[in-house]
Design an enzyme around this catalytic site. Sequence first.
Site, mmCIF file in Angstrom:
data_model
loop_
_atom_site.group_PDB
_atom_site.id
_atom_site.type_symbol
_atom_site.label_atom_id
_atom_site.label_comp_id
_atom_site.label_asym_id
_atom_site.label_seq_id
_atom_site.Cartn_x
_atom_site.Cartn_y
_atom_site.Cartn_z
ATOM 1 N N SER A 1 32.205 40.105 49.551
ATOM 2 C CA SER A 1 31.737 38.249 49.932
ATOM 3 C C SER A 1 30.477 38.876 51.334
ATOM 4 O O SER A 1 29.771 39.213 50.936
ATOM 5 C CB SER A 1 32.553 37.228 50.468
ATOM 6 O OG SER A 1 32.046 36.206 50.963
ATOM 7 N N ASP B 1 32.173 30.765 41.057
ATOM 8 C CA ASP B 1 31.806 31.779 42.475
ATOM 9 C C ASP B 1 31.949 30.019 43.497
ATOM 10 O O ASP B 1 30.311 29.869 43.373
ATOM 11 C CB ASP B 1 31.503 32.496 42.946
ATOM 12 C CG ASP B 1 32.435 33.372 44.131
ATOM 13 O OD1 ASP B 1 32.093 32.282 45.228
ATOM 14 O OD2 ASP B 1 31.865 34.470 44.428
ATOM 15 N N HIS C 1 36.662 32.911 44.048
ATOM 16 C CA HIS C 1 35.944 33.922 44.425
ATOM 17 C C HIS C 1 36.268 35.205 44.836
ATOM 18 O O HIS C 1 37.398 35.050 44.406
ATOM 19 C CB HIS C 1 36.016 32.758 46.107
ATOM 20 C CG HIS C 1 34.887 33.581 47.465
ATOM 21 N ND1 HIS C 1 33.635 34.547 46.905
ATOM 22 C CD2 HIS C 1 35.337 34.574 48.006
ATOM 23 C CE1 HIS C 1 32.715 35.008 47.748
ATOM 24 N NE2 HIS C 1 33.674 34.630 48.904
#
Length: 485
Positions: A200, A423, A451
């Site tokens: 991320s 996502d 995610h």
Amino acid sequence: MTILVAILATACNSTSSANPSATNVANSSPSGVTWKACGSGLECGTVPVPLHYAHSADASIAIALIRKPAISTSRRIGSLLLNPGGPGVSGIDLIRRDAGYFADLNTRFDLVGFDPRGVGESSPVHCYSRRTLDLLMTTAPHPERTPREELINAEKSLALGCQRNSGKVFGFADTVSAARDMDLIRIALGDDRLTYFGFSYGTFLGETYAHLFPTHVRALALDAVMDPAVNATDQLLAQVAGFETNLQGFFAYCRTRSGCVYGVTGDPAAKLTALLKRLERDPIPVGGGTLTRSLATTAVMWGLYTPRYWDRLAAALNAAEVDDGGALLGIAEEFYGRRPDGSYTNEWKANLAINCLDRPVPSDIAAYDRLGPALARASPLFGPELQYSYLACAYWPVKPTGAVGPLTADGAAPILLVGGTKDPATPYRDAQAVNKELAGSVLLTRKGYGHVSFLLSDCARTAEEAYLFDLTLPAPGTVCESDYP
């Protein structure tokens, strides 16, 4: 109070206009790390880095590290530096709590976690006392429920409070500086080139490192990719739409799966709408706390980050239907970093400080007002809750050092990108865009909700591990299925 800016904790990004040369790094290079045992077979240490790289001799801070040595010393490749995202999430905590997820990699790599500057044990950013935080967590700004003057004053107060309580690191907690710190960490660990696994926000940190130090890269695996060329408001719109997609997926899961307790009686979508309306009128007391509509919404968003949480979220919502709000409040407190003893991590505070430096945002509140209709269309539930997410940065006492735009890494070794088609926090289009921006990179696609693909697909995990071990990239166009709905 824009506490819900932290709901984007795994997906807020920007880029920097910094010169890619490693200014003054040579004068600051550490000679090594003095490791000390810190429990459970782990070792802890620090690396000194300049507070301000343009004036590296003026002041320094210590970056905290943790290491789990490789199991097979005879087959050891080197160090694997990890970042779990945020910005603001502690890499120290990642290794302490979740090193088991990386057990295969640990056979041949030392797993190394670190707290980036401003985070955790590395000159952490602070804003408010525990008591004040408890009060702030119960509400979030809402265009229909928060008076305009109150909203503006709260955001200004937050910005000044963070500056007042954060010490010297406050204006230097940007991602470019953190990437420069990573190179000093690499040197201190004794690795000729960096092997890095970022998730991320950690992908943006990795992209920044590759931009600054392309010839220092051995392997970069970037999972749940963020595109630094997307501005803050466009990113917010995409994320709100992504969470709505996952919310509808959760509802479908509960309607069709017998194991989802929230779908046993009644339609889950109608039940959630009714629950939130009731909480707006009558919050549920929970021990010494209170489950409010705002906290319940935060819990739902946090539960949607991954299908691995969906059954837990369903059970918590089911309990709240009968006025037992403990589980749902617990999920929200977990997101905000509230510990069982009532203290807080500094995750959301560091998230705010880093993002406000990394990205320019609109400075006029009218720009946030204009976002309302588009956000509400993207998600009637989440859009209004997140409409003013970036407003605190508009009043930040330090000007942003970053700029929106693509990053390049010409001369770097091939980089592995992994993106999920649904996502909620880092849209798949970001991974596709970065694949075009980073010459020689390869994009692995995971089909499905949630995610971070490493924890959702054996296929993706196997490919990522193969790349990190022996630099074998999947064929371009490779698609993995999710192991979850």
